[in-house]
Design a protein around this motif. Structure first.
Motif, PDB file in Angstrom:
ATOM      1  N   ASP A  33       5.381  -5.908  -0.039  1.00 38.95           N
ATOM      2  CA  ASP A  33       6.604  -5.838  -0.495  1.00 38.95           C
ATOM      3  C   ASP A  33       7.621  -5.128   0.344  1.00 38.95           C
ATOM      4  O   ASP A  33       8.743  -5.678   0.766  1.00 38.95           O
ATOM      5  CB  ASP A  33       7.000  -5.719  -1.943  1.00 38.95           C
ATOM      6  CG  ASP A  33       8.316  -5.954  -2.389  1.00 38.95           C
ATOM      7  OD1 ASP A  33       8.881  -7.261  -2.374  1.00 38.95           O
ATOM      8  OD2 ASP A  33       9.326  -5.074  -2.776  1.00 38.95           O
ATOM      9  N   ARG A  34       7.235  -3.901   0.643  1.00 41.79           N
ATOM     10  CA  ARG A  34       8.063  -2.981   1.709  1.00 41.79           C
ATOM     11  C   ARG A  34       8.264  -3.682   3.033  1.00 41.79           C
ATOM     12  O   ARG A  34       9.388  -3.572   3.588  1.00 41.79           O
ATOM     13  CB  ARG A  34       7.562  -1.615   1.527  1.00 41.79           C
ATOM     14  CG  ARG A  34       8.563  -0.679   2.524  1.00 41.79           C
ATOM     15  CD  ARG A  34       7.880   0.596   2.715  1.00 41.79           C
ATOM     16  NE  ARG A  34       6.435   0.735   2.988  1.00 41.79           N
ATOM     17  CZ  ARG A  34       6.270   0.702   4.379  1.00 41.79           C
ATOM     18  NH1 ARG A  34       7.323   0.684   5.440  1.00 41.79           N
ATOM     19  NH2 ARG A  34       4.866   0.577   4.870  1.00 41.79           N
ATOM     20  N   ILE A  35       7.209  -3.862   3.551  1.00 43.93           N
ATOM     21  CA  ILE A  35       7.060  -4.619   4.890  1.00 43.93           C
ATOM     22  C   ILE A  35       7.877  -6.053   4.919  1.00 43.93           C
ATOM     23  O   ILE A  35       8.918  -6.041   5.779  1.00 43.93           O
ATOM     24  CB  ILE A  35       5.709  -4.953   5.636  1.00 43.93           C
ATOM     25  CG1 ILE A  35       5.100  -3.439   5.369  1.00 43.93           C
ATOM     26  CG2 ILE A  35       5.617  -5.744   6.712  1.00 43.93           C
ATOM     27  CD1 ILE A  35       3.556  -3.722   5.824  1.00 43.93           C
ATOM     28  N   ALA A  36       7.806  -6.704   3.874  1.00 42.50           N
ATOM     29  CA  ALA A  36       8.654  -7.902   3.597  1.00 42.50           C
ATOM     30  C   ALA A  36       9.972  -7.682   3.793  1.00 42.50           C
ATOM     31  O   ALA A  36      11.071  -8.321   4.466  1.00 42.50           O
ATOM     32  CB  ALA A  36       8.295  -8.795   2.726  1.00 42.50           C
ATOM     33  N   GLY A  37      10.633  -6.674   2.861  1.00 39.39           N
ATOM     34  CA  GLY A  37      11.884  -6.265   2.926  1.00 39.39           C
ATOM     35  C   GLY A  37      12.434  -5.963   4.318  1.00 39.39           C
ATOM     36  O   GLY A  37      13.544  -6.254   4.742  1.00 39.39           O
ATOM     37  N   GLU A  38      11.614  -5.200   5.078  1.00 38.77           N
ATOM     38  CA  GLU A  38      12.131  -4.530   6.467  1.00 38.77           C
ATOM     39  C   GLU A  38      12.248  -5.697   7.447  1.00 38.77           C
ATOM     40  O   GLU A  38      13.084  -5.906   8.356  1.00 38.77           O
ATOM     41  CB  GLU A  38      11.088  -3.460   7.062  1.00 38.77           C
ATOM     42  CG  GLU A  38      11.276  -2.328   6.060  1.00 38.77           C
ATOM     43  CD  GLU A  38      10.160  -1.163   6.464  1.00 38.77           C
ATOM     44  OE1 GLU A  38       9.677  -1.359   7.634  1.00 38.77           O
ATOM     45  OE2 GLU A  38      10.032  -0.112   5.803  1.00 38.77           O
ATOM     46  N   GLY A  40      12.830  -8.696   6.383  1.00 46.50           N
ATOM     47  CA  GLY A  40      14.095  -9.610   5.946  1.00 46.50           C
ATOM     48  C   GLY A  40      15.576  -8.862   6.538  1.00 46.50           C
ATOM     49  O   GLY A  40      16.211  -9.347   6.996  1.00 46.50           O
ATOM     50  N   GLN A  41      15.492  -7.431   6.805  1.00 47.72           N
ATOM     51  CA  GLN A  41      16.433  -6.808   7.324  1.00 47.72           C
ATOM     52  C   GLN A  41      16.828  -6.780   8.708  1.00 47.72           C
ATOM     53  O   GLN A  41      17.757  -7.311   9.235  1.00 47.72           O
ATOM     54  CB  GLN A  41      16.455  -5.161   6.988  1.00 47.72           C
ATOM     55  CG  GLN A  41      16.611  -4.750   5.563  1.00 47.72           C
ATOM     56  CD  GLN A  41      16.291  -3.197   5.595  1.00 47.72           C
ATOM     57  OE1 GLN A  41      16.850  -2.247   6.228  1.00 47.72           O
ATOM     58  NE2 GLN A  41      15.464  -2.758   4.721  1.00 47.72           N
ATOM     59  N   LEU A  93       7.546 -12.635   1.529  1.00 48.59           N
ATOM     60  CA  LEU A  93       8.842 -12.997   2.140  1.00 48.59           C
ATOM     61  C   LEU A  93       9.482 -13.873   1.177  1.00 48.59           C
ATOM     62  O   LEU A  93      10.835 -13.740   0.868  1.00 48.59           O
ATOM     63  CB  LEU A  93       8.762 -13.564   3.429  1.00 48.59           C
ATOM     64  CG  LEU A  93       8.066 -12.534   4.383  1.00 48.59           C
ATOM     65  CD1 LEU A  93       7.621 -13.311   5.596  1.00 48.59           C
ATOM     66  CD2 LEU A  93       9.325 -11.617   4.862  1.00 48.59           C
ATOM     67  N   GLU A  94       9.056 -14.852   0.699  1.00 49.70           N
ATOM     68  CA  GLU A  94       9.727 -16.204  -0.085  1.00 49.70           C
ATOM     69  C   GLU A  94      10.100 -15.447  -1.256  1.00 49.70           C
ATOM     70  O   GLU A  94      11.275 -15.921  -1.810  1.00 49.70           O
ATOM     71  CB  GLU A  94       8.935 -17.123  -0.329  1.00 49.70           C
ATOM     72  CG  GLU A  94       8.292 -17.953   0.721  1.00 49.70           C
ATOM     73  CD  GLU A  94       9.540 -18.769   1.416  1.00 49.70           C
ATOM     74  OE1 GLU A  94      10.064 -19.210   0.715  1.00 49.70           O
ATOM     75  OE2 GLU A  94       9.320 -19.111   2.647  1.00 49.70           O
ATOM     76  N   ARG A  96      11.413 -12.744  -1.866  1.00 52.59           N
ATOM     77  CA  ARG A  96      12.749 -12.218  -1.433  1.00 52.59           C
ATOM     78  C   ARG A  96      13.837 -12.933  -0.874  1.00 52.59           C
ATOM     79  O   ARG A  96      15.045 -12.482  -0.394  1.00 52.59           O
ATOM     80  CB  ARG A  96      12.608 -10.952  -0.202  1.00 52.59           C
ATOM     81  CG  ARG A  96      11.766  -9.620  -0.904  1.00 52.59           C
ATOM     82  CD  ARG A  96      11.455  -8.740   0.305  1.00 52.59           C
ATOM     83  NE  ARG A  96      11.161  -7.287  -0.378  1.00 52.59           N
ATOM     84  CZ  ARG A  96      12.041  -6.353  -0.718  1.00 52.59           C
ATOM     85  NH1 ARG A  96      13.324  -6.672  -0.336  1.00 52.59           N
ATOM     86  NH2 ARG A  96      11.669  -5.257  -1.164  1.00 52.59           N
ATOM     87  N   GLY A  97      13.625 -14.396  -0.861  1.00 54.91           N
ATOM     88  CA  GLY A  97      14.575 -15.283  -0.332  1.00 54.91           C
ATOM     89  C   GLY A  97      14.534 -15.548   1.246  1.00 54.91           C
ATOM     90  O   GLY A  97      15.462 -16.024   1.553  1.00 54.91           O
ATOM     91  N   ILE A  98      13.351 -15.062   1.842  1.00 55.16           N
ATOM     92  CA  ILE A  98      13.298 -14.912   3.441  1.00 55.16           C
ATOM     93  C   ILE A  98      12.541 -15.874   3.636  1.00 55.16           C
ATOM     94  O   ILE A  98      11.207 -16.140   3.419  1.00 55.16           O
ATOM     95  CB  ILE A  98      12.709 -13.549   3.759  1.00 55.16           C
ATOM     96  CG1 ILE A  98      13.658 -12.525   3.277  1.00 55.16           C
ATOM     97  CG2 ILE A  98      12.653 -13.664   5.232  1.00 55.16           C
ATOM     98  CD1 ILE A  98      13.029 -11.122   3.563  1.00 55.16           C
ATOM     99  N   SER A  99      13.086 -17.351   4.274  1.00 55.79           N
ATOM    100  CA  SER A  99      12.180 -18.276   4.548  1.00 55.79           C
ATOM    101  C   SER A  99      11.290 -18.053   5.694  1.00 55.79           C
ATOM    102  O   SER A  99      11.581 -17.103   6.583  1.00 55.79           O
ATOM    103  CB  SER A  99      13.309 -19.295   5.092  1.00 55.79           C
ATOM    104  OG  SER A  99      14.164 -19.745   4.425  1.00 55.79           O
ATOM    105  N   SER A 100      10.101 -18.510   5.588  1.00 58.26           N
ATOM    106  CA  SER A 100       9.118 -18.161   6.379  1.00 58.26           C
ATOM    107  C   SER A 100       8.050 -19.421   6.378  1.00 58.26           C
ATOM    108  O   SER A 100       8.034 -20.283   5.695  1.00 58.26           O
ATOM    109  CB  SER A 100       8.338 -16.988   6.259  1.00 58.26           C
ATOM    110  OG  SER A 100       7.744 -17.177   4.899  1.00 58.26           O
TER     111      SER A 100
END
Length: 240
Positions: A33-38, A40-41, A93-94, A96-100
């Motif tokens: 989750d942390r890596i996905a957040g980064e 996303g940033q 990723l998804e 967090r709302g990050i399309s992939s």
């Protein structure tokens, strides 16, 4: 994009072991989750991100070969482990709302898309994170080589390698306190010195395609984003 960044399109290679966290096997949800957040940033900064995750937290093909088994079968099992990790990262990723999108070098259409450079290119341009699974699709090649290959195919500005330490050293700094850290080094020097940051095929492929390698600690929170912003701590491998 709200601020300038060092690279506009990058490929991030994360080892499967990095996803273990404190667990002996599998995926630590806090870490992924942390890596996905980064990631996303990075997308919010306007960076197009490709992602390769190894499979060592689930299975390493070389373990079969070292035990005298069939290397090809072992590597095929390792490829499947990378697909499992890519699906896990896709879900993180998804959430967090990050399309992939997940592309596999090994066709498995009921699970993910088969890799196509053209489709992956369109996805990156639409600000989607693209996950590349299945290595190169061939045995005897590591996920490092797969990452270098995809970075070349996608025309990436840099290949980021997330490791357990904050750059490239002359020896393992966790074992040798006298190890020297390199701030900047060439691909040729990495190969000549036999530095174990990536396998030789991956380094040579990056060199031949003019792709800088950025080696940093994936364990350091926000290091990926900091380096994109021109800060952070990393070793740059480039021939310029």
């Amino acid at each position: 994009m709200t601020e300038s960044v060092r690279f506009r399109r990058v490929l991030l290679k994360v080892s499967g072991e990095a996803l273990l966290g404190d667990q002996p096997f599998g995926i630590d949800e806090k870490v992924i989750d942390r890596i996905a957040g980064e990631v996303g940033q990075a997308v919010e900064l306007g960076v197009e991100v490709g992602l390769v995750v190894g499979g060592g937290n689930i299975f390493r093909g070389m373990t079969i070969a070292k035990a005298g088994g069939n290397r090809v079968a072992g590597d095929h099992m390792g490829m499947l482990a990378t697909v499992m990790n890519a699906i896990g990262m896709h879900e993180a990723l998804e959430r967090r709302g990050i399309s992939s999108r997940v592309f596999s070098a090994v066709p498995m259409p009921t699970i993910c898309e088969t890799f196509s450079q053209q489709r992956a290119e369109r996805a990156l341009k639409r600000s989607k994170v693209v996950l590349f699974a299945g290595g190169t699709g061939n045995p005897f090649f590591t996920t490092d080589s797969g990452a270098a290959l995809r970075a070349a195919e996608m025309g990436c500005d840099a290949l980021f390698k997330g490791t357990q330490v904050d750059g490239i050293y002359s020896a393992d700094p966790r074992k040798d306190p006298t190890a020297i850290r390199f701030e900047r080094i060439t691909h040729a020097e990495v190969l000549a010195r036999g530095l174990q940051v990536m396998d030789t095929a991956a380094v040579a492929l990056a060199r031949d395609n003019g792709i800088p390698l950025v080696v940093f600690s994936i364990q350091e929170p926000n290091a990926f984003v900091d380096i994109l912003r021109g800060k952070g701590r990393a070793t740059i491998v480039a021939d310029e």
